[in-house]
Design a protein around this motif. Structure first.
Motif, PDB file in Angstrom:
ATOM      1  N   LEU A 116       0.829  -1.146   0.004  1.00  0.00           N
ATOM      2  CA  LEU A 116      -0.400   0.093   0.118  1.00  0.00           C
ATOM      3  C   LEU A 116       0.900   1.385   0.125  1.00  0.00           C
ATOM      4  O   LEU A 116       1.815   1.237   0.745  1.00  0.00           O
ATOM      5  CB  LEU A 116      -1.307  -0.113   1.550  1.00  0.00           C
ATOM      6  CG  LEU A 116      -1.938  -1.420   1.052  1.00  0.00           C
ATOM      7  CD1 LEU A 116      -2.711  -1.391   2.405  1.00  0.00           C
ATOM      8  CD2 LEU A 116      -2.623  -1.196   0.108  1.00  0.00           C
ATOM      9  N   SER A 159       0.308   4.892   5.142  1.00  0.00           N
ATOM     10  CA  SER A 159      -1.004   4.453   6.302  1.00  0.00           C
ATOM     11  C   SER A 159      -1.550   4.885   5.656  1.00  0.00           C
ATOM     12  O   SER A 159      -3.038   4.189   6.447  1.00  0.00           O
ATOM     13  CB  SER A 159       0.223   4.702   7.269  1.00  0.00           C
ATOM     14  OG  SER A 159       1.615   5.063   7.235  1.00  0.00           O
ATOM     15  N   ARG A 184      -3.282   1.702   4.148  1.00  0.00           N
ATOM     16  CA  ARG A 184      -3.695   0.636   5.268  1.00  0.00           C
ATOM     17  C   ARG A 184      -4.418   0.540   5.906  1.00  0.00           C
ATOM     18  O   ARG A 184      -4.980  -0.436   6.522  1.00  0.00           O
ATOM     19  CB  ARG A 184      -1.752   0.908   5.272  1.00  0.00           C
ATOM     20  CG  ARG A 184      -1.430  -0.834   6.487  1.00  0.00           C
ATOM     21  CD  ARG A 184      -2.137  -0.498   7.770  1.00  0.00           C
ATOM     22  NE  ARG A 184      -1.434   0.814   8.823  1.00  0.00           N
ATOM     23  CZ  ARG A 184      -0.072   1.143   8.782  1.00  0.00           C
ATOM     24  NH1 ARG A 184       0.669   0.501   9.045  1.00  0.00           N
ATOM     25  NH2 ARG A 184      -0.014   2.607   9.379  1.00  0.00           N
ATOM     26  N   TYR A 218      -8.229  -0.543   4.474  1.00  0.00           N
ATOM     27  CA  TYR A 218      -8.307  -1.996   4.285  1.00  0.00           C
ATOM     28  C   TYR A 218      -7.874  -2.907   6.394  1.00  0.00           C
ATOM     29  O   TYR A 218      -8.684  -3.716   5.754  1.00  0.00           O
ATOM     30  CB  TYR A 218      -6.736  -2.698   3.593  1.00  0.00           C
ATOM     31  CG  TYR A 218      -6.421  -2.552   2.197  1.00  0.00           C
ATOM     32  CD1 TYR A 218      -7.607  -3.628   1.389  1.00  0.00           C
ATOM     33  CD2 TYR A 218      -6.631  -0.838   1.886  1.00  0.00           C
ATOM     34  CE1 TYR A 218      -7.348  -3.093   0.214  1.00  0.00           C
ATOM     35  CE2 TYR A 218      -7.015  -0.921   0.508  1.00  0.00           C
ATOM     36  CZ  TYR A 218      -7.753  -1.626  -0.175  1.00  0.00           C
ATOM     37  OH  TYR A 218      -7.790  -1.302  -1.633  1.00  0.00           O
ATOM     38  N   LEU A 256      -0.730  -6.996   5.112  1.00  0.00           N
ATOM     39  CA  LEU A 256      -0.815  -5.185   4.833  1.00  0.00           C
ATOM     40  C   LEU A 256       1.210  -4.237   5.048  1.00  0.00           C
ATOM     41  O   LEU A 256       1.192  -4.339   6.465  1.00  0.00           O
ATOM     42  CB  LEU A 256      -2.008  -4.081   5.453  1.00  0.00           C
ATOM     43  CG  LEU A 256      -3.349  -5.116   5.597  1.00  0.00           C
ATOM     44  CD1 LEU A 256      -3.763  -3.907   6.136  1.00  0.00           C
ATOM     45  CD2 LEU A 256      -3.398  -4.683   3.842  1.00  0.00           C
ATOM     46  N   VAL A 275       3.390  -0.738   3.994  1.00  0.00           N
ATOM     47  CA  VAL A 275       2.995   0.450   3.557  1.00  0.00           C
ATOM     48  C   VAL A 275       4.334   0.589   3.091  1.00  0.00           C
ATOM     49  O   VAL A 275       5.896   0.330   3.276  1.00  0.00           O
ATOM     50  CB  VAL A 275       3.179   1.449   4.457  1.00  0.00           C
ATOM     51  CG1 VAL A 275       2.975   3.261   4.264  1.00  0.00           C
ATOM     52  CG2 VAL A 275       1.451   1.125   5.071  1.00  0.00           C
TER      53      VAL A 275
END
Length: 383
Positions: free
Chosen positions: A151, A154, A157, A160, A170, A172
């Motif tokens: 991603l 943030s 992120r 999600y 996940l 970043v």
């Protein structure tokens, strides 16, 4: 590690996603990762080889290119579905890859139906703009063979994670820039001279697509309120609404779309770099989260004026490395810009801090982070 990057846009293209994909795969290639870019093949055009794609996007780094037939290539939405189906079923690179990687959600959903480990990259919480996608995203990202999501912020992120995706899946990974492309560094007067731009007024520069979804209506309002500055909008591709409105301002200059080296030259010519202080891109359209131009702006070492949004605050700090203003208020933004243009020492301080922020935000640093994440996650899904 072998990655098959399935991307549904024909190359070359001027859209930002194409640049982001090529710079990502090139950076992974420089790390020794075996990457194949799987693209739709136009039935009436000769496909570009990898060397031609590298030259167009001005990158180095080994990657291969594989084409799959795409009779629907000229129609965007049908092409996305068609390429997902054809690439997942017929790509040799996808069949032999350790992980299938994509930033196109139809391909994500298709990959979730197969047995191959798969990963997704995005800047955008699609399900916030299109609520019916909540279930498909949640289901795809809960599959045992889902390696993870890369991603761009943030902000993304967190969206999600709120959807219910396992935070361990996940990552970043902010976008970046190529340091060598910013050498030699130029002062604003040198940059203007190199481009033949007038030096009678301070230059406020915006680079990117020229359309209403980017909040450029606010920029034009700022130009009307700040006649002492010249606004240079780089990236025009036609005669749209913004172009037509811009012609009514004698202190607004439109510059056609530029390749990467041309963009950098315009950044160096600027006294101030502008991210349109509008709420439209993030809140209403949802298509700009930590825009890629921000990383170039930081690397240029120029003061940045930007909207005070939740995504931008990840990297920009008001009064430290940028000037942040309330989104949508052209009057306040114009006053902030006038104050910045009238204070050379402040501009130099903010520009130096922006350059310092850029250190480490390179494509190579990003590729290292992605490689490590994928290797860890592949070991955990048993690939």
């Amino acid at each position: 590690m072998r990655i098959a990057y399935l991307f549904d846009r024909p190359l070359p293209a001027t859209e930002t996603d194409s640049e982001q994909v090529v710079k990502t795969v090139a950076a992974l290639g420089r790390r020794g990762v075996e990457v194949t870019l799987v693209l739709p093949r136009h039935p009436r055009r000769e496909p570009l080889r990898a060397d031609a794609i590298r030259a167009h996007y001005q990158v180095t780094g080994d990657f291969a290119v594989e084409y799959v037939p795409s009779p629907l290539v000229r129609w965007q939405d049908p092409r996305k579905l068609d390429h997902a189906r054809r690439a997942l079923a017929g790509s040799r690179a996808a069949a032999r890859a350790d992980v299938v990687y994509t930033r196109n959600f139809p391909t994500l959903f298709g990959a979730a139906l197969g047995s191959k480990p798969f990963a997704y990259e995005t800047y955008r919480p699609w399900f916030d703009q299109l609520p019916p996608l909540r279930w498909p995203f949640r289901a795809a990202m809960a599959r045992p063979r889902f390696v993870g999501a890369v991603l761009h912020s943030s902000f993304a992120r967190d969206r999600y994670a709120a959807l219910g995706v396992d935070p361990e899946r996940l990552l970043v990974a902010h976008n970046g820039y190529d340091p060598h492309a910013f050498e030699p560094r130029l002062e604003p007067a040198e940059g203007r001279a190199a481009l033949g731009l007038p030096g009678d007024r301070p230059l406020v520069v915006y680079t990117g697509h020229i359309n209403a979804t980017k909040g450029l209506d606010v920029v034009l309002s700022m130009a009307r309120r700040t006649p002492e500055a010249r606004f240079v909008l780089v990236g025009s591709e036609g005669d749209g609404v913004i172009e037509r409105l811009a012609r009514g301002h004698d202190n607004v200059m439109l510059v056609p779309w530029q390749r990467f080296d041309g963009v950098v030259r315009h950044l160096f010519a600027a006294d101030v770099l502008l991210l349109p202080p509008s709420s439209v891109p993030l809140r209403l359209v949802g298509n700009t989260v930590l825009p890629m131009k921000l990383f170039l702006y930081l690397a240029a070492g120029r003061p940045i004026l930007a909207p005070n949004g939740p995504d931008l605050r990840e990297l920009l700090r008001d009064g430290d490395n940028a000037v942040l203003v309330p989104p949508g208020d052209a009057r306040v933004a114009s006053r902030a810009l006038a104050g910045l243009l009238g204070d050379r020492e402040r501009r130099q301080r903010l520009g130096a801090a922006a350059l310092d922020t850029s250190r480490g935000l390179t494509w190579d640093a990003r590729a290292e982070k992605i490689e490590r994440f994928l290797e860890l996650r592949l070991s955990e899904v048993g690939a």
